[in-house]
Design a protein around this motif. Structure first.
Motif, PDB file in Angstrom:
ATOM      1  N   ASN A 293      38.458  41.922  50.598  1.00 17.54           N
ATOM      2  CA  ASN A 293      39.326  41.201  49.662  1.00 17.54           C
ATOM      3  C   ASN A 293      39.183  39.695  49.868  1.00 17.54           C
ATOM      4  O   ASN A 293      38.724  39.235  50.920  1.00 17.54           O
ATOM      5  CB  ASN A 293      40.797  41.596  49.862  1.00 17.54           C
ATOM      6  CG  ASN A 293      41.059  43.038  49.493  1.00 17.54           C
ATOM      7  OD1 ASN A 293      41.337  43.375  48.359  1.00 17.54           O
ATOM      8  ND2 ASN A 293      40.968  43.923  50.489  1.00 17.54           N
ATOM      9  N   SER A 294      39.588  38.955  48.859  1.00 18.34           N
ATOM     10  CA  SER A 294      39.591  37.490  48.968  1.00 18.34           C
ATOM     11  C   SER A 294      40.809  37.045  49.770  1.00 18.34           C
ATOM     12  O   SER A 294      41.939  37.437  49.470  1.00 18.34           O
ATOM     13  CB  SER A 294      39.620  36.848  47.569  1.00 18.34           C
ATOM     14  OG  SER A 294      38.459  37.173  46.842  1.00 18.34           O
ATOM     15  N   LEU A 295      40.564  36.252  50.781  1.00 15.10           N
ATOM     16  CA  LEU A 295      41.626  35.746  51.648  1.00 15.10           C
ATOM     17  C   LEU A 295      41.885  34.288  51.319  1.00 15.10           C
ATOM     18  O   LEU A 295      40.965  33.475  51.271  1.00 15.10           O
ATOM     19  CB  LEU A 295      41.224  35.891  53.116  1.00 15.10           C
ATOM     20  CG  LEU A 295      42.135  35.208  54.139  1.00 15.10           C
ATOM     21  CD1 LEU A 295      43.486  35.913  54.203  1.00 15.10           C
ATOM     22  CD2 LEU A 295      41.489  35.190  55.509  1.00 15.10           C
ATOM     23  N   TYR A 296      43.160  33.959  51.084  1.00 16.18           N
ATOM     24  CA  TYR A 296      43.573  32.577  50.853  1.00 16.18           C
ATOM     25  C   TYR A 296      44.337  32.095  52.078  1.00 16.18           C
ATOM     26  O   TYR A 296      45.382  32.644  52.418  1.00 16.18           O
ATOM     27  CB  TYR A 296      44.454  32.467  49.607  1.00 16.18           C
ATOM     28  CG  TYR A 296      43.759  32.866  48.331  1.00 16.18           C
ATOM     29  CD1 TYR A 296      42.991  31.956  47.616  1.00 16.18           C
ATOM     30  CD2 TYR A 296      43.863  34.160  47.831  1.00 16.18           C
ATOM     31  CE1 TYR A 296      42.342  32.323  46.448  1.00 16.18           C
ATOM     32  CE2 TYR A 296      43.217  34.531  46.661  1.00 16.18           C
ATOM     33  CZ  TYR A 296      42.459  33.608  45.977  1.00 16.18           C
ATOM     34  OH  TYR A 296      41.820  33.977  44.830  1.00 16.18           O
TER      35      TYR A 296
ATOM     36  N   LEU B  23      46.875  37.602  50.993  1.00 16.86           N
ATOM     37  CA  LEU B  23      45.876  38.659  50.956  1.00 16.86           C
ATOM     38  C   LEU B  23      46.393  39.796  50.097  1.00 16.86           C
ATOM     39  O   LEU B  23      47.463  40.345  50.373  1.00 16.86           O
ATOM     40  CB  LEU B  23      45.576  39.152  52.379  1.00 16.86           C
ATOM     41  CG  LEU B  23      44.465  40.187  52.516  1.00 16.86           C
ATOM     42  CD1 LEU B  23      43.121  39.566  52.157  1.00 16.86           C
ATOM     43  CD2 LEU B  23      44.419  40.730  53.939  1.00 16.86           C
ATOM     44  N   ASP B  24      45.625  40.114  49.063  1.00 16.10           N
ATOM     45  CA  ASP B  24      45.980  41.216  48.170  1.00 16.10           C
ATOM     46  C   ASP B  24      47.379  41.019  47.568  1.00 16.10           C
ATOM     47  O   ASP B  24      48.162  41.968  47.449  1.00 16.10           O
ATOM     48  CB  ASP B  24      45.903  42.542  48.934  1.00 16.10           C
ATOM     49  CG  ASP B  24      45.833  43.744  48.002  1.00 16.10           C
ATOM     50  OD1 ASP B  24      45.492  43.555  46.822  1.00 16.10           O
ATOM     51  OD2 ASP B  24      46.144  44.864  48.457  1.00 16.10           O
TER      52      ASP B  24
ATOM     53  N   SER C  32      38.367  32.063  61.248  1.00 21.12           N
ATOM     54  CA  SER C  32      38.812  31.898  59.866  1.00 21.12           C
ATOM     55  C   SER C  32      40.329  31.964  59.734  1.00 21.12           C
ATOM     56  O   SER C  32      40.904  31.420  58.796  1.00 21.12           O
ATOM     57  CB  SER C  32      38.170  32.968  58.973  1.00 21.12           C
ATOM     58  OG  SER C  32      38.497  34.275  59.430  1.00 21.12           O
TER      59      SER C  32
ATOM     60  N   TYR D 151      40.036  41.895  55.338  1.00 25.11           N
ATOM     61  CA  TYR D 151      39.511  40.534  55.288  1.00 25.11           C
ATOM     62  C   TYR D 151      38.088  40.509  54.727  1.00 25.11           C
ATOM     63  O   TYR D 151      37.657  39.503  54.158  1.00 25.11           O
ATOM     64  CB  TYR D 151      39.501  39.908  56.689  1.00 25.11           C
ATOM     65  CG  TYR D 151      40.867  39.589  57.224  1.00 25.11           C
ATOM     66  CD1 TYR D 151      41.562  38.471  56.803  1.00 25.11           C
ATOM     67  CD2 TYR D 151      41.467  40.410  58.169  1.00 25.11           C
ATOM     68  CE1 TYR D 151      42.827  38.169  57.304  1.00 25.11           C
ATOM     69  CE2 TYR D 151      42.731  40.127  58.670  1.00 25.11           C
ATOM     70  CZ  TYR D 151      43.399  39.010  58.240  1.00 25.11           C
ATOM     71  OH  TYR D 151      44.640  38.725  58.729  1.00 25.11           O
TER      72      TYR D 151
END
Length: 309
Positions: free
Chosen positions: A198-201, A163-164, A154, A195
Motif C-alpha cells: 500500500n501507499s504510505l503517507y 496507511l490504507d 522510512s 507497507y
C-alpha cells in the motif's frame, strides 16, 4: 637379602606403572570407541552406506554452534557499543532474526564437512518445507517488511502515518507488526507487509509542522475579494496557526452550486489538526454571517414538461 628386597620392590613398582599405563590406555580406547560409535547410518537404494552419524560428529556440531553463539554475541556487543539506545534496539531486532540464517548456514557446512548429503536432507523434507512456507507466507512477508522498515528508516517511532485510510502516531516498530495510536486514542496494529503493498503517507518525516487546509464554498455573486480577506482573518486568528509561512487562500473551482475556496495554513501538531480546523470553521461561519456571505447548499432545478396532447 637386602639387595634382593630392593630389586623386588623396584620390579613391583615397574609392574604397577605398566598396569597403570595399560589401564589408562584401555580407558582411552573406550573413549575413542565411544566417539566412533555409530548413531545412524545413511544408505542408498542399493543398500550401500553413503554416510554415517557418529557421536564425535554430534559433539562437533554442538561445539561449533556454541562457538558460533559466542562469536555472534561478541560481534553484537562490539557493533552496538557506541550506538544510541533507539538504534541499538533496532539493530538487535534485525540481528536476532539474521543469526538464525547464520546458524542454518553453519549447520549445513558442518554436515557437508562430515560427508552427509545435504541435498538428500532437503529432498526428504521438501514437502514439509513447502507446506510450512505456504502457511507462513504472510508471516515471512511481515518479517521481511519489518527488516526493510528498520534498515531504510522510512518510519520512526513518533511519526504520524496514513496507511490504507487510517491515521496514527507510531508508538512501536516490531519485526512483524507496527503499533500506532489513532486520533481517538485507539491502538492500531499494522502488519508490516502492508507497507510494501500500500501507499504510505508519512506526515512528519520532513518535520513536525504540516500544511493543512479548510475548504468552503460561497454563493455565486459573492464578493470574492471579501471572501479571501475573511478566510485569511479566520486562519490568522487561531493561536495554533503559524504566522510564517503565512496562511493563503486559493480559488479552487467554479462548483455546481458554489464558488469553491480553500484556505491553507501551517500548524505544529498535525496529529491533532482537527482541533484548529474546527476552530477555523467556527470563525469562518461567524465572519460570513457578519458580512452577509452565504454558504449555499446543493440545489437542483426541476422542470416539469406537460404533454399538450
Amino acid at each position: 637379602m637386602i639387595q634382593e628386597s630392593k630389586v623386588a620392590d623396584k620390579i613391583e613398582k615397574e609392574v604397577e606403572k605398566v598396569s597403570d599405563v595399560i589401564t589408562e590406555s584401555s580407558i582411552w580406547e573406550k573413549f575413542i570407541e565411544l566417539l566412533n560409535y555409530k548413531i545412524y547410518t545413511f544408505t542408498d537404494d542399493k543398500g550401500l552406506t553413503t554416510s554415517v552419524i557418529k557421536v564425535k560428529y554430534v559433539l562437533l556440531i554442538i561445539l561449533v554452534l556454541l562457538l558460533t553463539t559466542i562469536v555472534l554475541r561478541l560481534v553484537r556487543k562490539v557493533v552496538t557499543r557506541h550506538m544510541p539506545d533507539d538504534d541499538k534496539a533496532k539493530f538487535t531486532t534485525v540481528f536476532s532474526f539474521a543469526r538464525w540464517f547464520i546458524y542454518i548456514i553453519v549447520f549445513l557446512v558442518i554436515l557437508d564437512s562430515i560427508n552427509i548429503d545435504v541435498t538428500a536432507i532437503f529432498a526428504a523434507s521438501a514437502a514439509l518445507l513447502i507446506g510450512v512456507g505456504l502457511a507462513l507466507q504472510t508471516l515471512f512477508q511481515d518479517i521481511i517488511s519489518g527488516i526493510f522498515i528498520l534498515v531504510d528508516q522510512s518510519v520512526h517511532v513518533g511519526d504520524i502515518i496514513e496507511l490504507d485510510g487510517k491515521v496514527g502516531r507510531v508508538e512501536e516498530i516490531k519485526l512483524r507488526t507496527t503499533r500506532a495510536v489513532t486520533i481517538d486514542d485507539k491502538v492500531l496494529i499494522i502488519p508490516n507487509h502492508l507497507y510494501l503493498t500500500n501507499s504510505l503517507y508519512n506526515w512528519t518525516q520532513n518535520g513536525t509542522s504540516t500544511r493543512e487546509g479548510v475548504d468552503v464554498g460561497v454563493a455565486y455573486g459573492s464578493d470574492v475579494q471579501l471572501v479571501k480577506k475573511l478566510l485569511l482573518e479566520a486562519a490568522t486568528s487561531i493561536p495554533n496557526v503559524f504566522k510564517f509561512p503565512e496562511p493563503a487562500v486559493t480559488f479552487t473551482d467554479f462548483g455546481d452550486s458554489a464558488l469553491n475556496f480553500r484556505v491553507t495554513f501551517t500548524i505544529d501538531d498535525s496529529f491533532n489538526a482537527r482541533i484548529p480546523k474546527s476552530e477555523i470553521r467556527f470563525e469562518i461561519d461567524r465572519l460570513f454571517r457578519e458580512n452577509n456571505i452565504t454558504i449555499p447548499f446543493p440545489q437542483r432545478d426541476i422542470h416539469i414538461i406537460k404533454d399538450s396532447k
